[in-house]
Design an enzyme around this catalytic site. Sequence first.
Site, PDB file in Angstrom:
ATOM      1  N   ALA A  51       0.853  -1.205   0.000  1.00 14.78           N
ATOM      2  CA  ALA A  51       0.000   0.000   0.000  1.00 14.78           C
ATOM      3  C   ALA A  51       0.880   1.243   0.000  1.00 14.78           C
ATOM      4  O   ALA A  51       0.728   2.139   0.842  1.00 14.78           O
ATOM      5  CB  ALA A  51      -0.983  -0.013   1.158  1.00 14.78           C
ATOM      6  N   HIS A  52       1.803   1.269  -0.910  1.00 19.21           N
ATOM      7  CA  HIS A  52       2.651   2.439  -1.114  1.00 19.21           C
ATOM      8  C   HIS A  52       3.374   2.306  -2.456  1.00 19.21           C
ATOM      9  O   HIS A  52       3.321   1.247  -3.100  1.00 19.21           O
ATOM     10  CB  HIS A  52       3.656   2.609   0.038  1.00 19.21           C
TER      11      HIS A  52
END
Length: 138
Positions: A51-52
């Site tokens: 999630a990045h």
Amino acid sequence: MPLEQCEIIELPKIQDCSGNLTFIESNNHIPFDIQRAYYLYDVPGGAERGAHAHKTLHQLLIAMSGSFNIILDDGRSKKTFHLNRSYLGLYIPPMTWRLLNNFSSGSVCMVLASDKYDESDYIRDYNEFVYATQKQGS
Ligand code: T46
């Protein structure tokens, strides 16, 4: 980076009756110098990682054991990959949002990275990521 640059790389596999051997050479099998290796393991059922995006980091992800999904996103479209073989690696160039999920029990995700750990290389806010990709494209 456009999603077309993300690809599954088939690594060399030396097979004989006593087992298999796979090797990886910087700038030969993968398009970057390896500066760091790390691995994810004991991932609880249902957990998600990632999630990045990274601003400059190149990485290769390998399922050393078990399996998991990687959802990649270039700010315009998304693509899901499934890794489940230790001779296959997923190459992820910079500026690619990633989410890992669906880890099987006992799975191990090994990552080869083009640089040392640097928190300032992360974009952890999705809106900031999309804004940065739009700025790059204009
Ligand atoms: C990716 C997936 C597969 C360090 O101190 N050194 C390191 O080399 C790394 C990778 C992390 N950390 C620290 C930083 C955080 O406090 O470990 C903690 C968790 O790191 P991160 O949020 O990076 O963990 P993941 O599993 O969500 O993501 C990592 C990679 O960053 C990412 O690029 O593709 O593994």
